[in-house]
Write a protein that holds these residues in place. Structure first.
Motif, PDB file in Angstrom:
ATOM      1  N   ARG A 209       0.763  -1.053   0.056  1.00 40.88           N
ATOM      2  CA  ARG A 209      -0.170   0.078  -0.225  1.00 40.88           C
ATOM      3  C   ARG A 209       1.062   1.075   0.671  1.00 40.88           C
ATOM      4  O   ARG A 209       0.287   2.213  -0.640  1.00 40.88           O
ATOM      5  CB  ARG A 209      -0.923   0.015   0.918  1.00 40.88           C
ATOM      6  CG  ARG A 209      -1.860  -0.871   0.694  1.00 40.88           C
ATOM      7  CD  ARG A 209      -3.194  -0.313   2.306  1.00 40.88           C
ATOM      8  NE  ARG A 209      -2.859  -1.561   3.380  1.00 40.88           N
ATOM      9  CZ  ARG A 209      -3.352  -2.298   3.260  1.00 40.88           C
ATOM     10  NH1 ARG A 209      -3.826  -2.961   2.558  1.00 40.88           N
ATOM     11  NH2 ARG A 209      -2.903  -2.990   4.041  1.00 40.88           N
TER      12      ARG A 209
ATOM     13  N   ARG B 279       1.936   1.612  -2.966  1.00 41.26           N
ATOM     14  CA  ARG B 279       1.246   1.925  -4.178  1.00 41.26           C
ATOM     15  C   ARG B 279       0.707   3.706  -4.054  1.00 41.26           C
ATOM     16  O   ARG B 279       0.492   4.165  -5.662  1.00 41.26           O
ATOM     17  CB  ARG B 279      -0.384   1.657  -4.045  1.00 41.26           C
ATOM     18  CG  ARG B 279      -1.065   1.414  -4.852  1.00 41.26           C
ATOM     19  CD  ARG B 279      -2.637   1.043  -4.710  1.00 41.26           C
ATOM     20  NE  ARG B 279      -2.786   1.338  -3.330  1.00 41.26           N
ATOM     21  CZ  ARG B 279      -3.728   0.982  -2.745  1.00 41.26           C
ATOM     22  NH1 ARG B 279      -4.072  -0.179  -2.469  1.00 41.26           N
ATOM     23  NH2 ARG B 279      -4.390   1.424  -1.265  1.00 41.26           N
ATOM     24  N   ASP B 280       0.814   4.134  -3.315  1.00 39.17           N
ATOM     25  CA  ASP B 280      -0.358   5.534  -2.724  1.00 39.17           C
ATOM     26  C   ASP B 280       1.530   6.430  -2.016  1.00 39.17           C
ATOM     27  O   ASP B 280       0.765   7.596  -2.746  1.00 39.17           O
ATOM     28  CB  ASP B 280      -0.720   5.184  -1.163  1.00 39.17           C
ATOM     29  CG  ASP B 280      -2.462   4.483  -1.666  1.00 39.17           C
ATOM     30  OD1 ASP B 280      -2.462   4.278  -2.807  1.00 39.17           O
ATOM     31  OD2 ASP B 280      -2.302   3.113  -0.648  1.00 39.17           O
TER      32      ASP B 280
ATOM     33  N   ARG C 103      -5.417   6.569  -8.389  1.00 39.91           N
ATOM     34  CA  ARG C 103      -5.470   4.932  -7.881  1.00 39.91           C
ATOM     35  C   ARG C 103      -5.451   4.000  -8.448  1.00 39.91           C
ATOM     36  O   ARG C 103      -4.779   2.793  -8.564  1.00 39.91           O
ATOM     37  CB  ARG C 103      -6.159   5.290  -6.407  1.00 39.91           C
ATOM     38  CG  ARG C 103      -6.200   3.795  -5.463  1.00 39.91           C
ATOM     39  CD  ARG C 103      -6.950   3.562  -4.304  1.00 39.91           C
ATOM     40  NE  ARG C 103      -6.813   2.627  -3.404  1.00 39.91           N
ATOM     41  CZ  ARG C 103      -7.555   2.338  -2.271  1.00 39.91           C
ATOM     42  NH1 ARG C 103      -7.696   3.532  -1.788  1.00 39.91           N
ATOM     43  NH2 ARG C 103      -7.095   1.593  -1.514  1.00 39.91           N
ATOM     44  N   ARG C 104      -7.046   3.958  -9.569  1.00 40.19           N
ATOM     45  CA  ARG C 104      -7.192   2.618 -10.159  1.00 40.19           C
ATOM     46  C   ARG C 104      -5.820   2.200 -10.853  1.00 40.19           C
ATOM     47  O   ARG C 104      -5.672   1.587 -11.661  1.00 40.19           O
ATOM     48  CB  ARG C 104      -8.334   2.994 -11.262  1.00 40.19           C
ATOM     49  CG  ARG C 104      -8.032   4.347 -11.455  1.00 40.19           C
ATOM     50  CD  ARG C 104      -9.217   4.608 -12.736  1.00 40.19           C
ATOM     51  NE  ARG C 104      -8.973   5.774 -13.988  1.00 40.19           N
ATOM     52  CZ  ARG C 104      -9.152   5.889 -14.860  1.00 40.19           C
ATOM     53  NH1 ARG C 104      -8.506   4.173 -15.242  1.00 40.19           N
ATOM     54  NH2 ARG C 104      -8.792   6.881 -15.032  1.00 40.19           N
TER      55      ARG C 104
ATOM     56  N   LYS D  62      -2.723   2.571 -10.514  1.00 38.70           N
ATOM     57  CA  LYS D  62      -1.896   2.788  -9.240  1.00 38.70           C
ATOM     58  C   LYS D  62      -1.950   0.703  -9.340  1.00 38.70           C
ATOM     59  O   LYS D  62      -1.659  -0.038  -8.678  1.00 38.70           O
ATOM     60  CB  LYS D  62      -1.710   2.883  -8.078  1.00 38.70           C
ATOM     61  CG  LYS D  62      -1.412   4.675  -8.327  1.00 38.70           C
ATOM     62  CD  LYS D  62      -1.218   5.547  -6.859  1.00 38.70           C
ATOM     63  CE  LYS D  62      -0.918   6.627  -7.128  1.00 38.70           C
ATOM     64  NZ  LYS D  62      -1.156   7.271  -5.393  1.00 38.70           N
ATOM     65  N   GLU D  63      -2.983   0.034  -9.030  1.00 40.39           N
ATOM     66  CA  GLU D  63      -3.969  -1.236  -8.728  1.00 40.39           C
ATOM     67  C   GLU D  63      -3.653  -1.417 -10.605  1.00 40.39           C
ATOM     68  O   GLU D  63      -3.628  -3.104 -10.061  1.00 40.39           O
ATOM     69  CB  GLU D  63      -5.461  -0.692  -7.861  1.00 40.39           C
ATOM     70  CG  GLU D  63      -4.752  -0.329  -6.955  1.00 40.39           C
ATOM     71  CD  GLU D  63      -6.933  -0.109  -6.207  1.00 40.39           C
ATOM     72  OE1 GLU D  63      -8.201   0.088  -6.881  1.00 40.39           O
ATOM     73  OE2 GLU D  63      -6.777   0.021  -5.102  1.00 40.39           O
TER      74      GLU D  63
ATOM     75  N   LYS E 152      -0.997  -5.687 -12.054  1.00 39.40           N
ATOM     76  CA  LYS E 152      -1.868  -6.448 -12.487  1.00 39.40           C
ATOM     77  C   LYS E 152      -1.525  -6.767 -14.182  1.00 39.40           C
ATOM     78  O   LYS E 152      -1.470  -7.575 -14.837  1.00 39.40           O
ATOM     79  CB  LYS E 152      -3.270  -6.373 -12.628  1.00 39.40           C
ATOM     80  CG  LYS E 152      -4.306  -5.559 -11.104  1.00 39.40           C
ATOM     81  CD  LYS E 152      -5.524  -6.003 -11.513  1.00 39.40           C
ATOM     82  CE  LYS E 152      -6.012  -5.864  -9.719  1.00 39.40           C
ATOM     83  NZ  LYS E 152      -7.232  -5.659  -9.228  1.00 39.40           N
TER      84      LYS E 152
END
Length: 260
Positions: free
Chosen positions: A96, A99-100, A109-110, A112-113, A117
């Motif tokens: 986390r 990512r942040d 944020r989408r 980063k997520e 993937k």
């Protein structure tokens, strides 16, 4: 039952009891004992995610936060060891944070997520297809649109921002050219501000009639005859006032300004 197993079981029971005591009393002394017990685990996990990066110390601190969270939430009644619960909790905190907090440029944020993937999907599809996958294949694998894949791949380049002082080329004289040399531009606002301040200072020596005449001449482009008609005075009077106003302006100008 071997002696080593019995010793390990005894240690596990002691740790479990310490964790229960910590959860019940929030004792700082017990917390220190438990943190020292598992700090090597935190260091190992932090190093795993900080290879080649410059935020290793930050990940250790974040990992410690994850460890404390695991100590507070662990429930031995689920029949699992503390280590098996703590590891994913610590890793979750570290991921986390990465990512942040470690993007140089803010992105949604989408993005980063989805970025990790896509990276995993590319690795798996490359192995399966024995070639680099196409965008539509990545999108199909992740059940997202091609636009989302392209957007994420493009914005992921913003993970690290370039310094404007970074050397990107060499000029004809052997000097370095930086990004700032290419994107920079001369700001004329300072010069305009200086001119405006000079005009305000100069015009302060004029009376209202002289200011009005110069305004009509240089801003409205009127002739002396038109100015005289507008102000209700003779053309000769306009000429005399204009000459006097210009003399005042000339005397009030700084030496370097009047020479230019």
């Amino acid at each position: 039952m071997s002696e080593d197993f019995q010793q390990q079981l005894q240690i596990d029971n002691q740790i479990e009891q310490l964790i229960k005591d910590f959860q019940r009393s929030n004792s700082e002394e017990t917390q220190v004992i438990l943190v020292k017990r598992y700090e090597a685990l935190v260091y190992m996990l932090a190093r795993k995610f900080s290879k080649g990066k410059d935020y290793g110390d930050d990940l250790i601190q974040v990992g410690m936060i994850g460890l404390l969270a695991a100590l507070r939430r662990f429930d031995s009644s689920y029949g699992r060891s503390f280590e098996s619960y703590a590891v994913p909790t610590i890793i979750g905190e570290i991921k986390r944070y990465i990512r942040d907090k470690t993007w140089s440029v803010h992105v949604p944020r989408r993005i980063k997520e989805l970025g990790p993937k896509i990276k995993n999907a590319v690795e798996k599809l490359t192995t399966e297809l024995q070639r680099s996958p196409k965008v539509y294949e990545i999108a199909g694998f992740l059940d997202v649109t091609e636009e989302e894949v392209l957007e994420t791949m493009e914005m992921s380049r913003s993970y690290h921002a370039l310094s404007v002082d970074r050397s990107i080329d060499t000029d004809q004289e052997g000097g370095t050219v930086t990004l700032l040399d290419l994107v920079g531009a001369t700001d004329t606002g300072y010069e305009r501000t200086d001119q405006q301040l000079l005009i305000e200072k100069v015009f302060s020596v004029l009376n209202d009639m002289e200011k009005q005449i110069l305004y009509c001449v240089y801003y409205e482009g009127l002739s002396q005859k038109e100015i005289g008609k507008k102000l209700g005075i003779s053309q000769m009077h306009v000429s005399r006032l204009q000459r006097r106003a210009l003399e005042k302006v000339q005397k009030s100008l700084p030496t370097d300004a009047s020479e230019s």
